[in-house]
Structures are given as C-alpha cells and as structure tokens.
Design an enzyme around this catalytic site. Structure first.
Site, PDB file in Angstrom:
ATOM      1  N   GLY A  53     -24.478  13.167  14.074  1.00  0.00           N
ATOM      2  CA  GLY A  53     -23.912  11.977  13.187  1.00  0.00           C
ATOM      3  C   GLY A  53     -24.547  10.731  14.031  1.00  0.00           C
ATOM      4  N   CYS A  54     -24.538  10.674  15.499  1.00  0.00           N
ATOM      5  CA  CYS A  54     -24.558   9.052  15.654  1.00  0.00           C
ATOM      6  C   CYS A  54     -26.394   8.540  15.782  1.00  0.00           C
ATOM      7  CB  CYS A  54     -24.121   9.053  17.169  1.00  0.00           C
ATOM      8  SG  CYS A  54     -22.681   9.389  17.169  1.00  0.00           S
TER       9      CYS A  54
END
Length: 163
Positions: A53-54
């Site tokens: 996600g990051c």
C-alpha cells in the site's frame, strides 16, 4: 463516512497552523516547516516503506509530482523508517520527493497519526495513513484520515490545485 475528516486524534483540525517539524529525509536532505514557510505543501504519513500500500501511494505521488510542482506544491512522505531504508525505497522506485524519517516518533505523535491499530485481534501501535494539505499561510487546508490509496492522490491534487 467520507475520506476527508476535519480533525485528527490529537485535535488538529483544518484551519489550524501546521505543527513545527524538522526531519532527516532521503537523499541526504532535511525537511522542515521553517524551510517551507510561505509555500504550500503536501505532508503525507504512511506506515512502512516498501510495503504494497505504501509503495502504491508513494508511486502515485511520484507520478503526479509534476502536477503538484506545477501548482507550486512540494510533496513530503513521512514514516518511522530509518533514513537508510527510505533511501533504498526511494532508489528502488525512483522517488525524487523527500521521504522523511520520524524514527523518534515526535512528528507522528504531534500530528496525531500514531494510533493503536488491530490486526487479527492483536493491538499494536502504528501510523494511521493520513495526508495533510498545508497552505502557503502555514495553515492546514485539508486533512484526509484513514486513507484508501486508490484515488487518493487525485483527490489531494484536486484540492491542492484549488488552493
């Protein structure tokens, strides 16, 4: 519930002055509120470098960086990762904007994004993915809490262009 919230866990709200910070960042840089005085910027907090996600979020900001810069804004990502890890992350994905290290946690705590989370019933402390849009006046123009990555960069860019 909408993606945009107007307060954080510690009570920061839209219209408040951005809190002071100075952090080491990727590429041997230092980022600080003082150096950004009079300039609008995006300050986004993410849990951990080089996680799915990051990575998607960072690459999204990277892809739109020209548009942010065209609107006169800088972008700064913040996590509690050490600078060495941030340098590797930046190099791996060709991220040219600063990734700041808040290893001690003073900035994540001050901005109210260091929160208790839960995974499989186990409680732990971590960064709540949050983005702050800071105006040239040094005030928080928008806050996005509990960010969902798809469509987020576009929403921030739209708000940034409206400043």
């Amino acid at each position: 519930m909408t993606e945009t919230q107007d307060t954080t866990k510690n009570g920061l709200k839209e219209g408040d002055a951005a809190l002071d910070f100075s952090m080491e960042a990727s590429g041997g840089r230092t980022v600080s509120l003082a150096a950004l005085k009079g300039k609008p910027f995006v300050l986004y907090f993410y849990p951990k470098a080089d996680t799915p996600g990051c990575t998607k979020e960072a690459c999204g900001f990277s892809e739109a960086l020209g548009q942010f810069e065209g609107a006169g804004l800088s972008v700064i990502g913040v996590s509690r990762d050490p600078v060495k890890k941030l340098d590797k992350f930046a190099e791996k994905y060709d991220l040219t904007f600063p990734l700041a290290s808040d290893e001690a946690g003073s900035v994540t705590e001050a901005y109210g994004v260091w929160v208790e989370k839960s995974l499989y019933g186990k409680a732990y402390m971590g960064i709540d993915r949050t983005t702050f849009l800071i105006g040239a006046d040094g005030k928080i123009a928008r806050i996005w809490k509990k960010v969902k990555v798809p469509g987020h960069v576009e929403a921030v860019l739209e708000a940034a262009q409206a400043l």
